[in-house]
Design a protein around this motif. Structure first.
Motif, PDB file in Angstrom:
ATOM      1  N   GLN A 213      38.868 -33.157 -22.380  1.00 22.77           N
ATOM      2  CA  GLN A 213      39.310 -34.508 -22.034  1.00 22.77           C
ATOM      3  C   GLN A 213      38.532 -35.521 -22.855  1.00 22.77           C
ATOM      4  O   GLN A 213      37.306 -35.484 -22.917  1.00 22.77           O
ATOM      5  N   THR A 214      39.274 -36.434 -23.500  1.00 23.28           N
ATOM      6  CA  THR A 214      38.661 -37.462 -24.336  1.00 23.28           C
ATOM      7  C   THR A 214      38.823 -38.819 -23.670  1.00 23.28           C
ATOM      8  O   THR A 214      39.939 -39.179 -23.258  1.00 23.28           O
ATOM      9  N   ILE A 215      37.727 -39.546 -23.576  1.00 25.96           N
ATOM     10  CA  ILE A 215      37.795 -40.887 -22.985  1.00 25.96           C
ATOM     11  C   ILE A 215      38.785 -41.725 -23.794  1.00 25.96           C
ATOM     12  O   ILE A 215      38.654 -41.839 -25.013  1.00 25.96           O
ATOM     13  N   THR A 258      40.992 -40.565 -19.207  1.00 26.63           N
ATOM     14  CA  THR A 258      40.920 -39.645 -20.342  1.00 26.63           C
ATOM     15  C   THR A 258      42.298 -39.132 -20.749  1.00 26.63           C
ATOM     16  O   THR A 258      43.255 -39.208 -19.981  1.00 26.63           O
TER      17      THR A 258
END
Ligand code: ATP
Ligand code: MG
Length: 418
Positions: A213-215, A258
């Motif tokens: 998960q990427t912000i 995210t």
């Protein structure tokens, strides 16, 4: 590449029905073209970015012994029925069609079943294992919601990898090895510091799966993170039980929005049992293969990079995936001395192996700079009559706006140093 020859043009406005920032910018800059909601064509500049992302993923999957192949988009109904996943009430994203010759086919939304089935032809003994295969496939999914631009497509590119192992130890070792390999991909894309290996809903075999998960404010997921402890938990599995298992309290976690850029699943022996994919162990007994599946959203990642790095002037590409390293912009194109000089600089860049987009168009400086900012190459190199006379080049770093005045020698030293 000469911008005068590039058939795409920048646009002031994105289509009125396009609500996602990533798609708005990519359409305006001419990277993609919208066919319909959730369906986008990749134009020359967009394809270059897509290929660069794929190449980074490819290198890291090859480094963990992945072998690249490509499966088919049309899939057999009977195969998916055999695992209970043909039914629309089980899988809600199927596109299906009927064959003129009779019978139904599905359009590939995932490839676990076809790959597992195909592997029956190649896996017979424990000596054939381990195997890891991957592909870059256009997945077709009848997604209900398609408002996130290229971050959620009805047609999108995924890297999906599948591992086949003879025993739990080698299977788990491979599963674990994919985590640092994935993190290397995200580091190379410039989002390593904002990407977390996240505990997420498991399946029939495991309590948890892992998502990457990427912000990203445009993301659709909610994740609870603790950077120091390196723990991230998808909201979907944030329960007292999870907190106890992971030995962390709710207070120690920060809630962030995210985007899921990848995920890995451990099927244990369940998937192979469903498919009837077995091998003979060293005692000659038929044994279900240990399987894992590992996805990365290639086109979603492109959208995430736009969302995260763009500013009010346009796109800002990380150097690793920018379509071109340098945007060479020539002004005063009515002066033949200036254009000849710029042609020479363009040729020198190409000789030195630097990828250049050459804005050789006859247009005003303001228009050229605005386009250059919108397109988002890492560096802009300006040639003009005045600069030529002073023997200098103006070099602008897109991400920071830093302006440097370099001589020709300094310029080429700078762009060929790596
Ligand atoms: P999501 O939870 O976002 O719907 P998923 O759990 O269905 O995704 P997978 O089927 O495992 O995801 O796909 C692997 C990766 O492909 C995801 O991690 C995501 O990065 C990407 N992906 C999934 N669905 C889409 C889509 N509709 N458009 C673009 N990328 C997608
Ligand atoms: Mg998911």
């Amino acid at each position: 590449m000469r911008q005068s020859k590039l058939f795409t043009k920048t646009r002031k406005e994105a289509p009125a029905d396009e609500v996602a920032k990533n798609a708005q910018l990519l359409i305006r800059a001419g990277y993609i073209s919208k066919e319909m909601a959730g369906v986008y064509a990749y134009l020359p500049l967009g394809l270059r970015v897509q290929e660069k992302i794929k190449q980074i993923v490819r290198e890291e999957m090859n480094a963990i012994d992945g072998q690249e192949l490509i499966m088919t988009a049309l899939q057999k109904k009977e195969l998916w029925e055999s695992t209970g996943r043909w039914d629309d009430s089980v899988v809600d994203v199927w596109f299906k069609s009927t064959l003129k010759a009779g019978g139904e086919v599905g359009f590939g939304w995932s490839h676990e079943e076809p790959i597992g089935e195909m592997m029956k032809n190649y896996i017979t003994s424990y000596k054939d294992l381990p195997i890891s295969v991957y592909q870059f496939q256009t997945k077709l999914r009848n997604e209900m919601r398609a408002k996130s631009g290229i971050m959620r497509g009805r047609e999108f590119i995924m890297k999906d990898m599948y591992s086949f192992c003879a025993d739990e130890a080698s299977h788990m070792a491979y599963y674990e090895a994919t985590k640092p390999a994935y993190m290397k991909v995200f580091e190379r894309l410039g989002i390593g510091g904002d990407t977390f290996v996240t505990f997420a809903a498991g399946g029939a075999f495991t309590k948890f799966s892992h998502e990457f998960q990427t912000i990203c404010v445009a993301g659709e997921d909610v994740t609870f993170i603790n950077r120091e402890k390196g723990i991230a938990i998808n909201e979907e599995v944030l329960t007292e039980e999870t907190l106890t298992t992971l030995q962390i309290t709710r207070d120690e976690l920060t809630k962030v929005t995210t985007a899921e850029v990848g995920n890995i699943f451990n099927f244990g022996q369940q998937k192979a049992t469903d498919l009837g994919l077995t091998f003979k162990n060293n005692e000659g007994e038929d044994t279900p293969v240990w399987m894992g599946s590992y996805g990365i959203g290639v086109t979603r990642l492109m959208g995430v990079l736009v969302e995260k790095f763009a500013d009010d002037k346009g796109i800002v590409w990380p150097a690793s995936v920018a379509p071109f390293a340098v945007h060479l912009v020539v002004l005063n194109t009515d002066d033949a001395d200036v254009t000849d000089y710029a042609e020479g600089i363009h040729a020198s860049f190409k000789d030195k192996g630097v990828e250049v987009l050459f804005d050789d168009r006859d247009a005003r400086a303001g228009e050229k700079f605005a386009d250059s900012d919108l397109l988002g190459m890492p560096y802009r190199v300006v040639v003009s009559k005045k600069l030529k006379e002073s023997g200098q080049f103006e070099v602008v770093t897109r991400a920071t706006g830093e302006v440097r005045m370099l001589t020709e020698e300094e310029l080429f030293a700078d762009f060929t140093k790596e």
